[in-house]
Design a protein around this motif. Sequence first.
Motif, short mmCIF file in Angstrom:
data_model
loop_
_atom_site.label_atom_id
_atom_site.label_comp_id
_atom_site.label_asym_id
_atom_site.label_seq_id
_atom_site.Cartn_x
_atom_site.Cartn_y
_atom_site.Cartn_z
N LEU A 45 0.87 -1.59 0.01
CA LEU A 45 0.27 0.21 0.07
C LEU A 45 0.73 1.30 0.40
O LEU A 45 0.30 2.89 0.46
CB LEU A 45 -0.92 -0.28 1.76
N HIS A 46 2.24 1.21 -0.63
CA HIS A 46 3.15 2.16 -0.10
C HIS A 46 3.52 3.21 1.13
O HIS A 46 2.95 4.02 0.74
CB HIS A 46 2.72 3.33 -1.18
N TYR A 47 2.83 2.07 2.20
CA TYR A 47 3.37 3.05 3.41
C TYR A 47 4.50 2.83 4.09
O TYR A 47 4.75 1.46 3.46
CB TYR A 47 2.92 2.58 4.21
N GLN A 48 5.54 3.01 4.54
CA GLN A 48 6.59 2.53 5.30
C GLN A 48 6.17 2.21 6.92
O GLN A 48 4.86 2.67 6.99
CB GLN A 48 7.32 4.27 5.81
N THR A 49 6.86 0.89 6.66
CA THR A 49 6.56 0.21 7.78
C THR A 49 6.15 1.12 8.99
O THR A 49 5.03 1.03 10.50
CB THR A 49 7.49 -0.85 8.38
N GLU A 50 6.94 2.33 9.67
CA GLU A 50 6.71 3.55 11.10
C GLU A 50 5.81 4.55 10.79
O GLU A 50 5.88 4.89 11.39
CB GLU A 50 8.69 4.04 10.77
N GLU A 51 5.09 4.27 9.60
CA GLU A 51 3.82 5.19 9.15
C GLU A 51 2.58 4.16 10.71
O GLU A 51 1.55 4.35 10.42
CB GLU A 51 3.76 5.10 8.06
N VAL A 52 2.96 3.06 10.37
CA VAL A 52 1.99 2.26 11.06
C VAL A 52 2.75 1.66 12.46
O VAL A 52 2.84 0.81 12.68
CB VAL A 52 1.85 0.28 10.48
N PRO A 53 2.69 2.48 14.01
CA PRO A 53 3.24 2.61 15.10
C PRO A 53 3.44 0.61 15.50
O PRO A 53 3.84 0.61 16.15
CB PRO A 53 3.14 3.21 15.75
N TYR A 54 1.86 0.39 15.12
CA TYR A 54 1.36 -1.07 16.00
C TYR A 54 2.77 -2.04 15.70
O TYR A 54 2.68 -3.34 16.00
CB TYR A 54 0.06 -1.13 16.72
N ILE A 55 2.80 -2.04 14.21
CA ILE A 55 3.69 -3.09 13.69
C ILE A 55 4.73 -3.48 14.32
O ILE A 55 5.74 -4.36 14.63
CB ILE A 55 4.23 -2.81 12.06
N SER A 56 5.55 -2.04 14.68
CA SER A 56 7.50 -2.28 15.17
C SER A 56 6.94 -2.24 16.79
O SER A 56 8.04 -2.88 17.16
CB SER A 56 8.13 -0.29 14.74
N MET A 57 6.29 -2.08 17.67
CA MET A 57 5.90 -2.16 18.90
C MET A 57 5.23 -3.59 19.24
O MET A 57 5.86 -3.97 20.14
CB MET A 57 4.63 -1.91 18.82
N ALA A 58 5.35 -4.20 18.09
CA ALA A 58 4.62 -6.00 18.37
C ALA A 58 6.52 -6.80 18.13
O ALA A 58 6.46 -7.83 18.85
CB ALA A 58 3.16 -6.26 17.36
N GLU A 59 6.19 -5.93 16.93
CA GLU A 59 8.12 -7.00 16.76
C GLU A 59 8.86 -6.46 17.60
O GLU A 59 9.50 -7.65 18.43
CB GLU A 59 8.99 -5.93 15.77
N GLU A 60 8.89 -5.30 18.57
CA GLU A 60 9.55 -5.56 19.95
C GLU A 60 9.32 -6.24 20.82
O GLU A 60 9.97 -6.87 22.14
CB GLU A 60 9.53 -4.12 20.46
N LEU A 61 7.83 -6.64 20.84
CA LEU A 61 7.43 -7.61 22.66
C LEU A 61 7.48 -8.57 21.85
O LEU A 61 7.24 -9.78 22.38
CB LEU A 61 5.76 -7.38 22.12
N GLY A 62 8.20 -9.16 20.93
CA GLY A 62 8.83 -10.72 20.11
C GLY A 62 7.10 -11.70 19.51
O GLY A 62 8.02 -12.49 19.22
N ILE A 63 6.54 -10.84 18.92
CA ILE A 63 5.81 -11.24 18.40
C ILE A 63 6.09 -11.56 16.79
O ILE A 63 5.71 -12.94 16.24
CB ILE A 63 4.46 -10.50 17.54
#
Length: 384
Positions: free
Chosen positions: A232-250
């Motif tokens: 969808l031509h977004y940077q992953t950083e534009e959807v914060p819950y993605i990196s937050m979930a990654e940091e939680l080890g999901i």
Amino acid sequence: MKENQILRIYGTNYKEMTKRLLEKAELEKRIPGKECRIGIKPNLVSPTPACLGATTHPEVVAGIIEYLQEREFRKIVMAEGSWVGDRTEESVKACGFDVLSETYGVPFLDTQKEGSFEQDCAGMKLNLCNCLKEIDFMINVPVMKGHCQTKITCALKNMKGMIPNREKRRFHSLGLHKPIAHLAAGIHQDFIVVDHICGDLDSEDGGNPVSCNCVMAGTDPVLMDAYVCFLLHYQTEEVPYISMAEELGIGSADLNLAEILVSAEPGKWISEPAGESKRELETRRRIVDLKDVVEAVESCSACYAYLVPALEKLKEEGLLSGLDERICIGQGYQGKQGKIGIGRCTSGFAYHVNGCPPTEQQIYDFLREYLTGGKLSREGSEPA
């Protein structure tokens, strides 16, 4: 199927496509045993037929059920709760899941009617629906589409349907992104089947479907959502819950490590790196840029989603430029005063449209009356 893989299959026979997809993924091998209690979680956000780009196509779920029943898995349920403002039972009927349930003998659990329990989700306590205690293996079936507040919605956000309505409201008061990430720690997704058939690229409530005739599968919800951002031509950083979930080890959001397998014809699969994957969707945004006209504080998705198309229509009519005050919306305005507001939470404002949520038409009529100089009652949208 490897954890870093995402499968994409194309066609118009959605049920058979889905079955071929699951065969390629060897889903049967991932399920612990024939007595495993399997939950299927579609997206039935509102009573909007799948062809409008908001809800999961019943044919995709039919393909999942047939695949499972043909392999003698019998303990299957479907479970979902529509967004606040709509009733799940209406969505089930409008989207054909009542027929699906009867045809295959698979019960449908309305999570809006479920009790709940508190769960520690990686350091955040969240209320989850009781039926989760009875599910051993979760198959998530989200729609790949846009979202008026979080830009995209797919695997991670779709789990909001497994929490009670009061918790959904609280998610918005917490800013959506953090609780969505922590929810992924509380509800494990064992397998993901993404309806990428005709999702609306802007709105979770549909209305502007974009045909792709694709169904995707994966096992990592973080990777899947990162890939959706790419498409969808977004940077992953534009959807914060993605990196937050990654940091939680999901899961992992690193698309450099992902492998995409694509099938455009039966029996033939082509591997391509995620970075070279075809972006068949154009960069386009129909949503009005709201930052200069709206002040949203803890707004629920339904209320906000109905405001967006009303503003689009007003912009097309050349009326939005006449707005002299920001429109306020959200739970954060309860008990407060202001000039112009949307929904019950702004009942203390000089001018507001009632409802929880008000409909798109009610919002449009109210704002049009305001912008064209009509007299509005201080109690709502009716003319004084």
